[in-house]
Scaffold this motif. Structure first.
Motif, PDB file in Angstrom:
ATOM      1  N   ARG A   1       6.111 -45.923  27.898  1.00  0.00           N
ATOM      2  CA  ARG A   1       5.438 -45.936  29.129  1.00  0.00           C
ATOM      3  C   ARG A   1       4.260 -44.996  29.365  1.00  0.00           C
ATOM      4  O   ARG A   1       3.398 -45.369  29.891  1.00  0.00           O
ATOM      5  CB  ARG A   1       6.582 -45.960  30.259  1.00  0.00           C
ATOM      6  CG  ARG A   1       7.722 -46.963  30.376  1.00  0.00           C
ATOM      7  CD  ARG A   1       8.633 -46.494  31.434  1.00  0.00           C
ATOM      8  NE  ARG A   1       9.458 -47.845  31.621  1.00  0.00           N
ATOM      9  CZ  ARG A   1      10.785 -47.813  32.156  1.00  0.00           C
ATOM     10  NH1 ARG A   1      11.098 -46.527  32.596  1.00  0.00           N
ATOM     11  NH2 ARG A   1      11.576 -48.702  32.169  1.00  0.00           N
ATOM     12  N   GLU A   2       4.562 -43.852  28.583  1.00  0.00           N
ATOM     13  CA  GLU A   2       3.390 -42.964  28.860  1.00  0.00           C
ATOM     14  C   GLU A   2       2.148 -43.456  27.901  1.00  0.00           C
ATOM     15  O   GLU A   2       1.111 -43.003  28.538  1.00  0.00           O
ATOM     16  CB  GLU A   2       3.733 -41.507  28.210  1.00  0.00           C
ATOM     17  CG  GLU A   2       4.853 -40.778  28.984  1.00  0.00           C
ATOM     18  CD  GLU A   2       5.106 -39.466  28.363  1.00  0.00           C
ATOM     19  OE1 GLU A   2       4.786 -39.425  27.313  1.00  0.00           O
ATOM     20  OE2 GLU A   2       6.206 -38.736  28.960  1.00  0.00           O
ATOM     21  N   ILE A   3       2.222 -44.289  27.102  1.00  0.00           N
ATOM     22  CA  ILE A   3       1.192 -44.745  26.312  1.00  0.00           C
ATOM     23  C   ILE A   3       0.710 -46.111  27.161  1.00  0.00           C
ATOM     24  O   ILE A   3      -0.379 -46.669  26.306  1.00  0.00           O
ATOM     25  CB  ILE A   3       1.179 -44.710  24.925  1.00  0.00           C
ATOM     26  CG1 ILE A   3       2.498 -45.722  24.457  1.00  0.00           C
ATOM     27  CG2 ILE A   3       1.471 -43.272  24.237  1.00  0.00           C
ATOM     28  CD1 ILE A   3       2.316 -46.078  22.964  1.00  0.00           C
ATOM     29  N   GLY A   4       1.116 -46.569  27.930  1.00  0.00           N
ATOM     30  CA  GLY A   4       0.835 -47.937  28.703  1.00  0.00           C
ATOM     31  C   GLY A   4       1.474 -48.991  28.111  1.00  0.00           C
ATOM     32  O   GLY A   4       1.188 -50.240  28.163  1.00  0.00           O
ATOM     33  N   GLY A   5       2.717 -48.810  27.229  1.00  0.00           N
ATOM     34  CA  GLY A   5       3.236 -49.790  26.758  1.00  0.00           C
ATOM     35  C   GLY A   5       4.198 -50.899  27.660  1.00  0.00           C
ATOM     36  O   GLY A   5       4.243 -50.378  28.743  1.00  0.00           O
TER      37      GLY A   5
ATOM     38  N   ALA B   1      17.462 -44.266  23.682  1.00  0.00           N
ATOM     39  CA  ALA B   1      16.624 -45.462  24.161  1.00  0.00           C
ATOM     40  C   ALA B   1      15.733 -44.986  25.349  1.00  0.00           C
ATOM     41  O   ALA B   1      14.911 -45.382  25.793  1.00  0.00           O
ATOM     42  CB  ALA B   1      17.647 -46.576  24.584  1.00  0.00           C
ATOM     43  N   GLN B   2      16.624 -44.085  26.342  1.00  0.00           N
ATOM     44  CA  GLN B   2      15.859 -43.376  27.306  1.00  0.00           C
ATOM     45  C   GLN B   2      14.460 -42.617  26.834  1.00  0.00           C
ATOM     46  O   GLN B   2      13.266 -42.872  27.596  1.00  0.00           O
ATOM     47  CB  GLN B   2      16.677 -42.615  28.122  1.00  0.00           C
ATOM     48  CG  GLN B   2      17.784 -43.466  29.045  1.00  0.00           C
ATOM     49  CD  GLN B   2      18.969 -42.304  29.614  1.00  0.00           C
ATOM     50  OE1 GLN B   2      18.833 -41.197  29.548  1.00  0.00           O
ATOM     51  NE2 GLN B   2      19.739 -43.000  30.159  1.00  0.00           N
ATOM     52  N   ASP B   3      14.686 -41.784  25.997  1.00  0.00           N
ATOM     53  CA  ASP B   3      13.460 -41.116  25.409  1.00  0.00           C
ATOM     54  C   ASP B   3      12.320 -41.930  24.753  1.00  0.00           C
ATOM     55  O   ASP B   3      11.371 -41.668  25.397  1.00  0.00           O
ATOM     56  CB  ASP B   3      14.083 -40.091  24.431  1.00  0.00           C
ATOM     57  CG  ASP B   3      12.874 -39.319  23.926  1.00  0.00           C
ATOM     58  OD1 ASP B   3      12.341 -38.544  24.330  1.00  0.00           O
ATOM     59  OD2 ASP B   3      12.673 -39.457  22.671  1.00  0.00           O
ATOM     60  N   VAL B   4      12.771 -42.782  24.067  1.00  0.00           N
ATOM     61  CA  VAL B   4      11.550 -43.728  23.710  1.00  0.00           C
ATOM     62  C   VAL B   4      10.854 -44.573  24.699  1.00  0.00           C
ATOM     63  O   VAL B   4       9.851 -44.688  24.841  1.00  0.00           O
ATOM     64  CB  VAL B   4      12.363 -44.525  22.569  1.00  0.00           C
ATOM     65  CG1 VAL B   4      11.380 -45.654  22.094  1.00  0.00           C
ATOM     66  CG2 VAL B   4      12.659 -43.930  21.363  1.00  0.00           C
TER      67      VAL B   4
ATOM     68  N   TYR C   1       6.220 -37.512  11.402  1.00  0.00           N
ATOM     69  CA  TYR C   1       4.856 -37.993  11.853  1.00  0.00           C
ATOM     70  C   TYR C   1       4.480 -37.920  13.157  1.00  0.00           C
ATOM     71  O   TYR C   1       3.251 -38.279  13.666  1.00  0.00           O
ATOM     72  CB  TYR C   1       4.634 -39.510  11.303  1.00  0.00           C
ATOM     73  CG  TYR C   1       4.839 -39.479   9.647  1.00  0.00           C
ATOM     74  CD1 TYR C   1       3.759 -38.999   8.797  1.00  0.00           C
ATOM     75  CD2 TYR C   1       6.058 -40.264   9.450  1.00  0.00           C
ATOM     76  CE1 TYR C   1       4.047 -39.251   7.631  1.00  0.00           C
ATOM     77  CE2 TYR C   1       6.061 -40.310   7.783  1.00  0.00           C
ATOM     78  CZ  TYR C   1       5.062 -39.886   7.139  1.00  0.00           C
ATOM     79  OH  TYR C   1       5.356 -40.025   5.580  1.00  0.00           O
ATOM     80  N   GLY C   2       5.541 -37.791  14.134  1.00  0.00           N
ATOM     81  CA  GLY C   2       5.225 -37.791  15.483  1.00  0.00           C
ATOM     82  C   GLY C   2       5.658 -39.051  16.004  1.00  0.00           C
ATOM     83  O   GLY C   2       5.811 -40.126  15.315  1.00  0.00           O
ATOM     84  N   TRP C   3       5.717 -39.343  17.405  1.00  0.00           N
ATOM     85  CA  TRP C   3       6.102 -40.513  17.991  1.00  0.00           C
ATOM     86  C   TRP C   3       4.749 -41.412  18.060  1.00  0.00           C
ATOM     87  O   TRP C   3       4.238 -41.562  18.945  1.00  0.00           O
ATOM     88  CB  TRP C   3       6.835 -40.393  19.033  1.00  0.00           C
ATOM     89  CG  TRP C   3       8.275 -40.303  19.057  1.00  0.00           C
ATOM     90  CD1 TRP C   3       9.064 -39.406  19.340  1.00  0.00           C
ATOM     91  CD2 TRP C   3       9.267 -41.358  18.502  1.00  0.00           C
ATOM     92  NE1 TRP C   3      10.197 -39.646  19.112  1.00  0.00           N
ATOM     93  CE2 TRP C   3      10.381 -40.654  18.718  1.00  0.00           C
ATOM     94  CE3 TRP C   3       9.049 -42.793  18.001  1.00  0.00           C
ATOM     95  CZ2 TRP C   3      11.431 -41.687  18.029  1.00  0.00           C
ATOM     96  CZ3 TRP C   3      10.205 -43.514  17.590  1.00  0.00           C
ATOM     97  CH2 TRP C   3      11.348 -42.871  17.856  1.00  0.00           C
TER      98      TRP C   3
ATOM     99  N   ALA D   1       6.768 -49.000  19.035  1.00  0.00           N
ATOM    100  CA  ALA D   1       6.892 -50.371  18.954  1.00  0.00           C
ATOM    101  C   ALA D   1       8.083 -50.756  18.335  1.00  0.00           C
ATOM    102  O   ALA D   1       8.874 -51.675  18.405  1.00  0.00           O
ATOM    103  CB  ALA D   1       5.610 -50.937  18.526  1.00  0.00           C
ATOM    104  N   ILE D   2       8.276 -50.383  16.870  1.00  0.00           N
ATOM    105  CA  ILE D   2       9.481 -50.406  16.033  1.00  0.00           C
ATOM    106  C   ILE D   2      10.680 -50.445  16.848  1.00  0.00           C
ATOM    107  O   ILE D   2      11.432 -51.185  16.772  1.00  0.00           O
ATOM    108  CB  ILE D   2       9.615 -49.872  14.866  1.00  0.00           C
ATOM    109  CG1 ILE D   2       8.468 -50.313  14.136  1.00  0.00           C
ATOM    110  CG2 ILE D   2      10.706 -49.928  14.137  1.00  0.00           C
ATOM    111  CD1 ILE D   2       8.086 -49.489  12.720  1.00  0.00           C
ATOM    112  N   ALA D   3      10.802 -49.325  17.679  1.00  0.00           N
ATOM    113  CA  ALA D   3      11.792 -48.826  18.515  1.00  0.00           C
ATOM    114  C   ALA D   3      12.438 -49.771  19.534  1.00  0.00           C
ATOM    115  O   ALA D   3      13.432 -50.128  19.905  1.00  0.00           O
ATOM    116  CB  ALA D   3      11.948 -47.504  18.925  1.00  0.00           C
TER     117      ALA D   3
END
Length: 389
Positions: free
Chosen positions: A385-389, A377-380, A340-342, A348-350
């Motif tokens: 951060r890219e989506i402002g989380g 963990a680094q990738d997620v 489905y894509g990230w 958020a689940i991750a």
């Protein structure tokens, strides 16, 4: 000669889905020998299957027996493989120990265990015996099904928990339909006898789940509850019927046959899915399908199911996180994101459920697995951060 073991013990519909895997194994390995391990409760789903050479019946009938039975079976199966009885073991069963392959749906998650493309037809194999077909033909004659223009099958007793449909509701809706549509009959397929005595409401409880497949060839419309009978009617024993599925909204796409068919590139234009609707809407939908055709009824009634991950997360918590199986949760999330894509909900689940516990999984003591967990963990985290989380 290569010898394979396929382990799918429970759930009638899931066992039928696994027949696709058996067919693929035999296609890829001509002349091989396939043993299927199955519970006593679901053995009938694979009897007389041309791709199954031997049945290893595991004595289990009740759902509460299945988890302990699975782990005992798995242990014995591995010992038999070590002893040289099997060259390869495939375990498509998701619960309780295959949830690392889970992406929120059933059939794709199960068949993922093969780790190679599925190239055989995506149709379940159910091979009826002549005497089973004869019983259904006798049933059709007894109830004079040929006299009715519209012949409906109701899957009136969902064992999967994926539908709001139940036997009491099914009888009521059946009576309302035949009262208003005088050229229609409704065959109620259930484990329990039907109480209604109304003409046109037909008790099909004496037919086995296998025989309902043959009954589908006498029907014109199927009203289902996303359980084993739906899969039976679509198997090689049945025929493709216009379908109305009555689903519970809290499962998202888990039980959606439309979602499943789109994944496999199968047509879904003769399927209607209704989610948590009142009985009156079910009756209107059925009558519109009978009088105007399934396509017109679909445009009016079909409900597209939103893709959400609450049910997926609840399964992950119950089956994986509560048992410190964070590496399996990581794999499940990676598979789901590949499909489905990230999406933000998956990230958020991750972030909040999986990454904080990765090092609690004892498998991270192995350097290779720990490095994979750290990379995950680094990738997620970077995506978050890219989506402002």
């Amino acid at each position: 000669m290569k010898r394979f073991l396929l382990g799918q013990l429970c759930m009638n519909g899931d066992c039928l889905y696994a027949t696709i895997l058996a067919r693929q194994i035999k296609h890829d390995h001509p002349g091989s020998h396939l043993t299927w391990a199955v519970s006593s409760a679901c053995r009938s789903m694979i009897e007389n299957n041309p791709d199954v050479d031997d049945i290893w019946e595991i004595p289990a009938y009740k759902r509460y027996e299945q988890e302990a039975t699975w782990y005992l079976f798995e242990n014995v199966a591995m010992r038999r493989q070590q002893a040289g009885e099997f060259d390869r073991i495939y375990l498509p069963q998701l619960w309780p120990n295959g949830m690392h392959n889970f992406d929120g749906t059933i059939r794709p998650s199960m068949l993922r265990v093969y780790c190679k493309p599925i190239t055989v037809p995506i149709q379940c194999i159910l091979n009826l015996r002549p005497e089973e077909i004869s019983r259904v033909e006798a049933f059709a004659r007894e109830h004079e099904l040929h006299k009715y223009r519209h012949r409906l099958i109701f899957e009136s007793n969902s064992m999967s928990g994926q539908s709001f449909f139940n036997p009491h509701m099914a009888e009521f809706i059946a009576e309302m339909v035949v009262m208003q549509e005088h050229d229609a009959c409704v065959m109620l397929a259930s484990n329990d006898p039907v109480k209604s005595t109304m003409k046109g409401v037909i008790d099909a409880s004496r037919l086995s789940i296998r025989e309902i497949g043959a009954l589908a060839k006498h029907a014109t419309l199927f009203v289902g509850s996303a359980s084993g009978l739906t899969v039976v009617t679509q198997s090689t024993a049945g025929q493709r019927l216009p379908m109305i599925q009555l689903l519970s909204g809290d499962k998202s796409v888990f039980a959606s046959f439309v979602h499943d068919h789109r994944y496999w590139g199968l047509p879904d234009d003769d399927m209607i899915e209704l989610v948590d609707v009142p009985q009156s809407m079910v009756i209107r939908c059925i009558r519109d399908a009978l009088n105007g055709g399934i396509e017109a009824a679909r445009q009016k009634h079909h409900m597209e199911i939103d893709l959400t991950f609450d049910y997926y997360l609840s399964n992950m918590r119950e089956q994986l996180l509560s048992k410190n199986r964070y590496i399996d949760a990581m794999q499940s999330l990676s598979i789901t994101a590949a499909r489905y894509g990230w999406l933000p909900d998956l990230l958020a689940i991750a972030i909040y459920n999986v990454i904080p516990g990765l090092l609690r999984d004892p498998r991270t003591d192995l350097t290779e697995i720990r490095l994979k967990a750290e990379a995950f963990a680094q990738d997620v985290t970077a995506r978050w951060r890219e989506i402002g989380g």
